[in-house]
Design an enzyme around this catalytic site. Structure first.
Site, mmCIF file in Angstrom:
data_model
loop_
_atom_site.group_PDB
_atom_site.id
_atom_site.type_symbol
_atom_site.label_atom_id
_atom_site.label_comp_id
_atom_site.label_asym_id
_atom_site.label_seq_id
_atom_site.Cartn_x
_atom_site.Cartn_y
_atom_site.Cartn_z
ATOM 1 N N CYS A 13 0.847 -1.179 0.000
ATOM 2 C CA CYS A 13 0.000 0.000 0.000
ATOM 3 C C CYS A 13 0.890 1.240 0.000
ATOM 4 O O CYS A 13 1.754 1.387 0.853
ATOM 5 C CB CYS A 13 -0.905 -0.059 1.232
ATOM 6 N N CYS A 16 0.688 3.487 3.024
ATOM 7 C CA CYS A 16 1.351 2.924 4.204
ATOM 8 C C CYS A 16 2.856 3.075 4.072
ATOM 9 O O CYS A 16 3.550 3.337 5.052
ATOM 10 C CB CYS A 16 1.035 1.446 4.344
ATOM 11 N N ASP A 406 29.965 18.406 -25.357
ATOM 12 C CA ASP A 406 31.363 18.258 -25.639
ATOM 13 C C ASP A 406 31.439 17.823 -27.107
ATOM 14 O O ASP A 406 30.508 17.209 -27.609
ATOM 15 C CB ASP A 406 31.857 17.156 -24.703
ATOM 16 N N ASP A 592 31.855 13.035 -22.779
ATOM 17 C CA ASP A 592 32.367 11.680 -22.593
ATOM 18 C C ASP A 592 33.119 11.595 -21.278
ATOM 19 O O ASP A 592 33.548 10.537 -20.869
ATOM 20 C CB ASP A 592 33.250 11.260 -23.765
ATOM 21 N N ASP A 596 36.068 16.486 -18.497
ATOM 22 C CA ASP A 596 34.965 17.368 -18.178
ATOM 23 C C ASP A 596 34.163 17.010 -16.932
ATOM 24 O O ASP A 596 33.021 17.394 -16.806
ATOM 25 C CB ASP A 596 34.043 17.697 -19.360
HETATM 26 P P1 ADP Z 1 37.029 18.058 -25.831
HETATM 27 O O1 ADP Z 1 36.409 19.204 -25.121
HETATM 28 O O2 ADP Z 1 36.879 18.172 -27.309
HETATM 29 O O3 ADP Z 1 36.627 16.721 -25.311
HETATM 30 P P2 ADP Z 1 39.513 17.968 -24.289
HETATM 31 O O4 ADP Z 1 39.217 18.957 -23.222
HETATM 32 O O5 ADP Z 1 39.552 16.534 -23.900
HETATM 33 O O6 ADP Z 1 38.583 18.178 -25.577
HETATM 34 O O7 ADP Z 1 40.872 18.345 -24.952
HETATM 35 C C1 ADP Z 1 40.990 19.582 -25.596
HETATM 36 C C2 ADP Z 1 42.166 19.627 -26.486
HETATM 37 O O8 ADP Z 1 43.326 19.471 -25.718
HETATM 38 C C3 ADP Z 1 42.205 18.570 -27.522
HETATM 39 O O9 ADP Z 1 41.481 18.919 -28.676
HETATM 40 C C4 ADP Z 1 43.686 18.482 -27.796
HETATM 41 O O10 ADP Z 1 44.066 19.497 -28.698
HETATM 42 C C5 ADP Z 1 44.286 18.753 -26.473
HETATM 43 N N1 ADP Z 1 44.624 17.519 -25.745
HETATM 44 C C6 ADP Z 1 44.030 17.048 -24.634
HETATM 45 N N2 ADP Z 1 44.588 15.901 -24.229
HETATM 46 C C7 ADP Z 1 45.564 15.629 -25.128
HETATM 47 C C8 ADP Z 1 46.519 14.564 -25.280
HETATM 48 N N3 ADP Z 1 46.580 13.534 -24.434
HETATM 49 N N4 ADP Z 1 47.363 14.633 -26.310
HETATM 50 C C9 ADP Z 1 47.321 15.668 -27.183
HETATM 51 N N5 ADP Z 1 46.455 16.661 -27.112
HETATM 52 C C10 ADP Z 1 45.577 16.665 -26.087
HETATM 53 MG MG MG Z 2 36.287 15.448 -23.827
#
Ligand code: ADP
Ligand code: MG
Length: 701
Positions: A13, A16, A406, A592, A596
């Site tokens: 219920c 309840c 993203d 993803d 972020d």
């Molecule tokens: P998004 O917002 O597209 O998911 P990220 O914040 O993960 O991107 O990364 C932003 C940018 O930083 C990427 O587009 C790349 O230019 C650079 N970057 C991030 N991590 C790496 C890595 N491990 N090697 C090379 N470039 C990277």
């Molecule tokens: Mg990303």
């Protein structure tokens, strides 16, 4: 503090459930208690939950029930079966679905009919029939009413029902008295059946746990007994019982039960497979990677159960409302019985009207229909690979005005391919050496390209990943940078314009640019459709990305996204999101999860694409098990539909009750209509809450 989950075996219920929850929360030892009617679960947070439950045998008087604790081996850990004994029961409902109850109803109905047929001939013959029928149908209710009255529960629905029917006897409305009791029992019977059915319907959709597994030596063991490392056999047409790795065999797998994606995927030796998916074509031998308690099937079930415990505001509102509803109806009944009677002198009529009010005094339909609607929405989401973390966030999703996404992995596949390497294999090899410990999609694709070309890696002395920028590593004392122009600019290296639509990773050593790797990512094939669906729902769309301006603008333009914010560091994504909220209202962020997590938790609703990182799945309010962008509008639509159904139920139930009461005051009182306004309305609300599950097409994928 510790949280434990118990199952209240015969919680039947909704009203309840709300009362028991309130009683639990009133106990000083209890930090928090949530009872979910739909799953029958009690979530108890206390210093020592088990000890507390044990003590409830004494507190039984307060919570009105006796409890017996069982550790339930089949369900997940921290989960105990907690049976409420029948012998002390205060709720006649427990019998309402069984055969016994059906027999009672039929017997009572037969005597009632006999009474009606005999009535025109002689009251002397019909009255015993009515009394016998009444006692057969109402005995449990009268007994429970008496018991609860002794405990001081005047607003108990059994008591009010008893008053209503005994009152009808007193004013010599014999057929009325028995008829109401009969219809009440019939109504309750169907109500309970409907609740039962709806619960099992939803649980069937979300509980994919196997009972047993078939080991490769041919023995069958309970699924919970299988350990990591065991070899199990999965025949074509079987559901994959536990998360595992394919050891031998080849097959196609339908992942729809988990991800909602309808295209089957191939599985062969070495592939990881998730429990819950269907094995379509070949015999597979799997090595168990996770026991039942940690496998996907259990995680999904737990996520649905947890979601149901995160009650939406409307649920809490209705529960609070229900507390005042019954006393208010009783007060109205008292007024109707006395005031007009004093004026008109027609006591019988107005007492009858008042009694019909009492029949409608249970807020069951209200209390029941809201959580069931949300439970149904959560279940429907799970069937399509959308896991809502709570009813509360589902409710928040119905208010979303803007969706910020993203880019990588949400709008694009997130699987980059290396298109061009300027600077030769040495640059690629050096870059791969830097990226070998990163899980970023860019890193994964660079590693794949380097391996494909048979290049060797060296081990850096030092390596550091800078979120949203790239990697800084040290080889042989020299600092190597690989990442975007922001990273290089921070180290005093400036870069000229990049190519449209492409992502570039620059490689520099000791402050000198060595070369660059150009990567291409493909836009998801349903991204454009998803964006236009969002626009049709009047939702503002935005890209928040760490990638470069040119690449991001190109994608935004192709998909028709309203606004594009590029070159954002994780903290800047959060700032931008707050601006969006100021201009548009509630914002949902979808990512993803790589880089972020802060925005995910900072948004009004954070959604993680399931292919993403575990941290994101933790931080998110909604998880898309599918990698389809279309899941975003689908989830929003399910949320909006659920809220609509919940409100429709509340308004419908209240309106019918109010109308029947007003009709009563206007001179059209009928106990039959009152019974309909009670159980009939409850059944309709239950069916309405379930409708989206039955009418599967109502929410398009
Ligand atoms: P998004 O917002 O597209 O998911 P990220 O914040 O993960 O991107 O990364 C932003 C940018 O930083 C990427 O587009 C790349 O230019 C650079 N970057 C991030 N991590 C790496 C890595 N491990 N090697 C090379 N470039 C990277
Ligand atoms: Mg990303």
């Amino acid at each position: 503090m510790e949280q434990k989950v118990y199952t209240l075996a015969n919680l039947d219920c909704a009203n309840c459930a709300a009362k028991i929850e309130a009683k639990f929360n009133a106990l000083p030892e209890v930090e928090a208690a949530t009872i979910v009617f739909a799953t029958r679960q009690l979530r108890l947070t206390a210093e020592d939950p088990d000890g507390l439950i044990e003590k409830l045998t004494q507190i039984g008087r307060t919570v009105e029930r006796d409890f017996e604790i069982h550790t339930d081996a089949h369900t997940h850990h921290n989960h105990h079966e907690c049976h409420c004994h029948d012998h002390e029961h205060d709720h006649h409902h427990e019998h309402d679905t069984g055969w016994g109850s059906l027999v009672t109803i039929l017997l009572g109905a037969g005597l009632f009919l006999a009474g009606i047929l005999l009535q025109p001939l002689t009251l002397l013959a019909s009255l015993p029939c009515f009394i016998a029928a009444y006692l057969i149908l109402g005995w449990d209710i009268l007994k429970t009413a008496a018991k609860n009255l002794l405990r001081g529960h005047v607003f108990d629905e059994n008591f009010l029902m008893s008053i209503a029917t005994i009152g009808a006897f007193v004013i010599q409305e014999y057929p009325e008295a028995v008829g109401v009791m009969l219809f009440y029992r019939v109504g309750r019977y169907f109500e309970q059946r409907a609740v039962e059915r709806s619960r099992s319907q939803i649980m069937e959709a979300v509980d994919l746990r196997p009972e047993t597994v078939l080991l490769s030596d041919g023995t069958v063991i309970p699924a919970a007994a299988a350990k990591a490392g065991d070899l199990v056999q999965v025949r074509p047409g079987d559901r994959i019982p536990l998360d595992g790795t394919v050891i031998s065999g080849e097959s196609r797998i339908d992942t729809a039960p988990i991800t909602g994606e309808s295209v089957p995927v191939a599985a062969r030796q070495g592939d990881a497979v998730l429990s819950g998916c269907m094995n379509l074509s070949g015999l597979l031998t799997l090595r168990v990677e996770k026991p039942l308690s940690e496998s996907m099937v259990t995680r999904i079930l737990q996520s649905v159960e947890n979601a149901a415990a995160g009650k939406p505001k409307i649920d809490r509102f209705i529960t609070r409302f229900a507390k005042y509803y019954t006393p208010a109806v009783v007060a109205a009944a008292a007024l109707v019985a006395i005031v007009p009677s004093l004026i008109t002198g027609n006591w019988n009529y107005w007492v009858y009207t008042a009694l019909s009010f009492l029949v409608m005094s249970c807020p069951c339909a209200l209390v029941l229909s809201v959580p069931l609607a949300y439970f149904s929405g959560i279940g429907m989401g799970s069937k399509q690979g959308i896991l809502f973390k709570s009813g509360l966030t589902m409710e928040a999703m119905a208010n979303i005005k803007a969706v910020a996404m993203d880019k990588t992995g949400t709008l694009t596949e997130g699987s980059f391919t290396v298109r061009q390497v300027s600077g030769g294999d040495d640059v690629l090899s050096l870059c791969a050496s830097c990226e070998q410990f990163s899980t970023h999609p860019i890193a994964v694709s660079i590693l794949a390209a380097a391996k494909e070309r048979g290049l060797s890696f060296t081990k850096p002395e030092q390596v550091e990943e800078l979120a949203g920028q790239g990697i800084r590593a040290v080889f042989g004392g020299k600092t190597v940078l690989c990442g975007n122009e922001k990273l290089l600019a921070a180290h005093g290296i400036s870069i000229e314009a990049q190519r449209a639509g492409m992502t570039c990773v620059y490689v520099a050593e000791s402050g000198v640019l060595l070369g660059q790797i150009t990567l291409g990512d493909t836009i998801k094939n349903d991204a454009s459709e998803a964006v236009s669906q969002l626009h049709r729902m009047n939702i503002h769309t935005a890209i928040l990305t760490g990638d470069g301006e040119v690449a991001s603008q190109a994608i935004g333009k192709e998909l028709g996204i309203d606004s594009v914010y590029a070159r954002l560091l994780p903290e800047q994504k959060l700032e931008t999101l707050q601006q969006l909220r100021k201009t548009h209202g509630s914002v949902m962020f979808v990512g993803d999860g790589i880089n972020d997590a802060p925005v995910l938790s900072g948004a009004d609703v954070g959604a993680a694409m399931g292919s993403g990182a575990d941290a994101a799945i933790e931080a998110a309010d909604v998880v898309f098990m599918t990698s389809k962008t279309r899941a975003i509008p689908t989830a929003l639509r399910i949320a909006a539909q659920t809220r609509r159904i919940a409100w429709q139920n509340v308004i419908f139930a209240l309106a019918v009750k109010l109308i029947v009461m007003i009709l009563g005051v206007l001179g059209y009182a009928s106990m039959g209509a009152a019974v309909f306004a009670d159980s009939g309305v409850a059944v309709i609300c239950i069916l309405h809450a379930l409708a989206p599950l039955y009418l599967k097409k109502s929410v398009k994928k």
